[in-house]
Design a protein around this motif. Structure first.
Motif, mmCIF file in Angstrom:
data_model
loop_
_atom_site.group_PDB
_atom_site.id
_atom_site.type_symbol
_atom_site.label_atom_id
_atom_site.label_comp_id
_atom_site.label_asym_id
_atom_site.label_seq_id
_atom_site.Cartn_x
_atom_site.Cartn_y
_atom_site.Cartn_z
ATOM 1 N N ASP A 144 140.322 90.131 70.810
ATOM 2 C CA ASP A 144 138.935 89.925 70.033
ATOM 3 C C ASP A 144 138.944 88.878 69.117
ATOM 4 O O ASP A 144 140.025 88.014 69.224
ATOM 5 N N PHE A 145 137.834 88.328 68.516
ATOM 6 C CA PHE A 145 137.753 87.146 67.659
ATOM 7 C C PHE A 145 138.868 87.089 66.519
ATOM 8 O O PHE A 145 139.273 85.974 66.308
ATOM 9 N N ALA A 146 139.038 88.266 66.121
ATOM 10 C CA ALA A 146 139.718 88.220 64.705
ATOM 11 C C ALA A 146 141.076 87.753 65.157
ATOM 12 O O ALA A 146 141.787 87.177 64.586
ATOM 13 N N ALA A 147 141.759 88.286 66.386
ATOM 14 C CA ALA A 147 142.926 87.867 66.890
ATOM 15 C C ALA A 147 143.002 86.213 67.195
ATOM 16 O O ALA A 147 143.915 85.702 66.926
ATOM 17 N N VAL A 148 141.803 86.043 67.793
ATOM 18 C CA VAL A 148 141.739 84.351 68.321
ATOM 19 C C VAL A 148 141.789 83.607 66.888
ATOM 20 O O VAL A 148 142.450 82.587 66.870
ATOM 21 N N LYS A 149 141.031 84.031 65.865
ATOM 22 C CA LYS A 149 140.891 83.185 64.676
ATOM 23 C C LYS A 149 142.192 83.251 63.848
ATOM 24 O O LYS A 149 142.474 82.407 63.188
ATOM 25 N N GLN A 150 143.138 84.382 63.877
ATOM 26 C CA GLN A 150 144.458 84.273 63.380
ATOM 27 C C GLN A 150 144.995 83.235 63.863
ATOM 28 O O GLN A 150 146.113 82.629 63.431
ATOM 29 N N ARG A 151 145.070 82.984 65.271
ATOM 30 C CA ARG A 151 145.991 82.049 65.856
ATOM 31 C C ARG A 151 145.454 80.593 65.529
ATOM 32 O O ARG A 151 146.412 79.809 65.670
ATOM 33 N N LEU A 152 144.004 80.398 65.879
ATOM 34 C CA LEU A 152 143.719 79.286 66.008
ATOM 35 C C LEU A 152 143.065 78.602 64.671
ATOM 36 O O LEU A 152 143.088 77.408 64.376
ATOM 37 N N GLU A 153 142.643 79.337 63.579
ATOM 38 C CA GLU A 153 142.202 78.899 62.264
ATOM 39 C C GLU A 153 143.169 77.786 61.733
ATOM 40 O O GLU A 153 143.006 76.871 61.036
ATOM 41 N N PRO A 154 144.418 78.121 61.624
ATOM 42 C CA PRO A 154 145.481 77.333 60.824
ATOM 43 C C PRO A 154 145.608 76.032 61.697
ATOM 44 O O PRO A 154 145.847 75.091 60.761
ATOM 45 N N LEU A 155 145.319 75.861 62.710
ATOM 46 C CA LEU A 155 145.205 74.715 63.524
ATOM 47 C C LEU A 155 144.024 73.763 63.585
ATOM 48 O O LEU A 155 143.875 72.578 63.771
ATOM 49 N N ALA A 156 142.987 74.430 62.900
ATOM 50 C CA ALA A 156 141.423 73.795 62.899
ATOM 51 C C ALA A 156 141.239 72.977 61.400
ATOM 52 O O ALA A 156 140.163 72.696 61.503
ATOM 53 N N GLN A 157 142.467 73.000 60.513
ATOM 54 C CA GLN A 157 141.995 72.551 59.235
ATOM 55 C C GLN A 157 141.958 70.815 59.500
ATOM 56 O O GLN A 157 142.462 70.399 60.504
ATOM 57 N N ALA A 158 141.402 70.398 58.707
ATOM 58 C CA ALA A 158 140.917 68.704 58.755
ATOM 59 C C ALA A 158 142.282 67.959 58.651
ATOM 60 O O ALA A 158 143.282 68.481 57.919
ATOM 61 N N GLY A 159 142.412 67.136 59.447
ATOM 62 C CA GLY A 159 143.654 66.223 59.688
ATOM 63 C C GLY A 159 144.630 66.568 60.461
ATOM 64 O O GLY A 159 145.514 65.693 60.855
ATOM 65 N N LEU A 160 144.678 67.719 60.908
ATOM 66 C CA LEU A 160 145.771 68.286 62.092
ATOM 67 C C LEU A 160 145.427 67.663 63.414
ATOM 68 O O LEU A 160 144.013 67.645 63.767
ATOM 69 N N PRO A 161 146.201 67.296 64.259
ATOM 70 C CA PRO A 161 146.012 66.796 65.670
ATOM 71 C C PRO A 161 145.283 67.687 66.669
ATOM 72 O O PRO A 161 144.522 66.961 67.489
ATOM 73 N N TRP A 162 145.413 68.864 66.570
ATOM 74 C CA TRP A 162 144.713 69.764 67.565
ATOM 75 C C TRP A 162 143.513 70.558 66.985
ATOM 76 O O TRP A 162 143.146 71.507 67.404
ATOM 77 N N ARG A 163 142.937 69.816 65.816
ATOM 78 C CA ARG A 163 141.780 70.617 65.303
ATOM 79 C C ARG A 163 140.642 70.721 66.182
ATOM 80 O O ARG A 163 139.991 71.784 66.044
ATOM 81 N N HIS A 164 140.369 69.709 66.900
ATOM 82 C CA HIS A 164 139.003 69.534 67.899
ATOM 83 C C HIS A 164 139.153 70.728 68.619
ATOM 84 O O HIS A 164 138.050 71.489 69.096
ATOM 85 N N GLN A 165 140.433 71.075 69.574
ATOM 86 C CA GLN A 165 140.352 71.909 70.302
ATOM 87 C C GLN A 165 140.584 73.277 69.939
ATOM 88 O O GLN A 165 139.877 74.244 70.451
ATOM 89 N N ALA A 166 140.935 73.378 68.644
ATOM 90 C CA ALA A 166 141.092 74.806 67.754
ATOM 91 C C ALA A 166 139.620 75.247 67.496
ATOM 92 O O ALA A 166 139.253 76.248 67.655
ATOM 93 N N ARG A 167 138.670 74.126 66.999
ATOM 94 C CA ARG A 167 137.407 74.362 66.469
ATOM 95 C C ARG A 167 136.534 74.957 67.770
ATOM 96 O O ARG A 167 135.789 75.639 67.429
ATOM 97 N N GLU A 168 136.749 73.995 68.669
ATOM 98 C CA GLU A 168 136.074 74.473 69.783
ATOM 99 C C GLU A 168 136.391 75.909 70.534
ATOM 100 O O GLU A 168 135.589 76.644 70.690
ATOM 101 N N GLY A 169 137.678 76.289 70.568
ATOM 102 C CA GLY A 169 138.097 77.257 70.881
ATOM 103 C C GLY A 169 137.427 78.678 69.844
ATOM 104 O O GLY A 169 137.141 79.701 70.455
ATOM 105 N N LEU A 170 137.464 78.524 68.571
ATOM 106 C CA LEU A 170 136.871 79.278 67.935
ATOM 107 C C LEU A 170 135.489 79.578 67.880
ATOM 108 O O LEU A 170 134.966 80.844 67.908
#
Length: 221
Positions: A144-170
């Motif tokens: 579910d989205f909650a589980a995905v968010k728990q995994r990807l949100e920390p990677l989606a923060q500004a300045g992080l290298p994989w933020r674009h892919q993480a935001r797209e996934g979210l």
């Protein structure tokens, strides 16, 4: 007379130079030998490293060919062999590819393999975050989205290298869950980033269009 004194002085200089050379010659020769040995050793190490890299590259390519031919078990065994015996670069590539191939057969096992890479202290932080990203993207189709968010949100923060892919996934995960507010939030955040890759921008634009198509239905309800 001056010529005689000049000759004597010259002889003395030669004698002192000869004595000085005799004293220092062993050290000079030793240093020269060490330099030559060092250069030879370095060249030998270069040759050995290049040879190992070439062999590992061939083995990695053979493993990929097995995967492309649908020989999953053989490909997995070949990738594991490269991961164990190859230089660091090819070993790391093999570990990530092995996890990806495993995910094609069993999503849960693939996630576990990427989680193991994320916990591997021998990898750089960027690579560990990449493993976290890959695990999170696999979860989009099975969690579910909650589980995905728990995994990807920390990677989606500004300045992080994989933020674009993480935001797209979210955004995709939220869209699939029917959470239009979260989907809009992450899609807008992705598009607002000036460094977003063209491919990611195109796919997120599709999400925006899908959200626009859903808007009347939401308003009507």
């Amino acid at each position: 007379m001056s010529d005689i004194f000049d000759e004597v002085a010259e002889d003395l200089r030669r004698e002192r130079a000869a004595k000085a050379w005799k004293r220092s010659a062993p050290y000079v020769i030793a240093v020269a030998v060490l330099i030559v040995a060092g250069v030879a050793g370095f060249r030998g190490w270069e040759w050995y490293t290049a040879k190992r890299a070439a062999e590992s590259g061939d083995r990695f390519a053979q493993a990929l060919a097995l995967a492309e031919d649908g020989k999953a078990d053989e490909a997995q065994a070949a990738l594991q062999a490269v991961a164990k015996g190859a230089p660091w670069g090819y070993a790391t590539l093999a570990k990530f590819r092995a996890a990806a191939e495993l995910a094609k057969q069993d999503a849960a096992k693939g996630v576990a393999a990427f989680d193991a890479l994320a916990a591997d202290g021998a990898l750089t932080q960027d690579l560990r975050d990449l493993a976290r990203l890959r695990a999170g993207l696999i979860e989009i189709e099975r969690a579910d989205f909650a589980a995905v968010k728990q995994r990807l949100e920390p990677l989606a923060q500004a300045g992080l290298p994989w933020r674009h892919q993480a935001r797209e996934g979210l955004a995709f995960s939220a869209l699939g869950a029917g959470d239009t507010a979260e989907a809009r939030k992450w899609a807008d955040l992705a598009l607002a980033d000036a460094q977003v890759p063209p491919g990611t921008r195109s796919r997120v634009q599709i999400i925006i269009e899908l959200l626009a198509d859903r808007a009347p239905a939401v308003a009507a309800s």
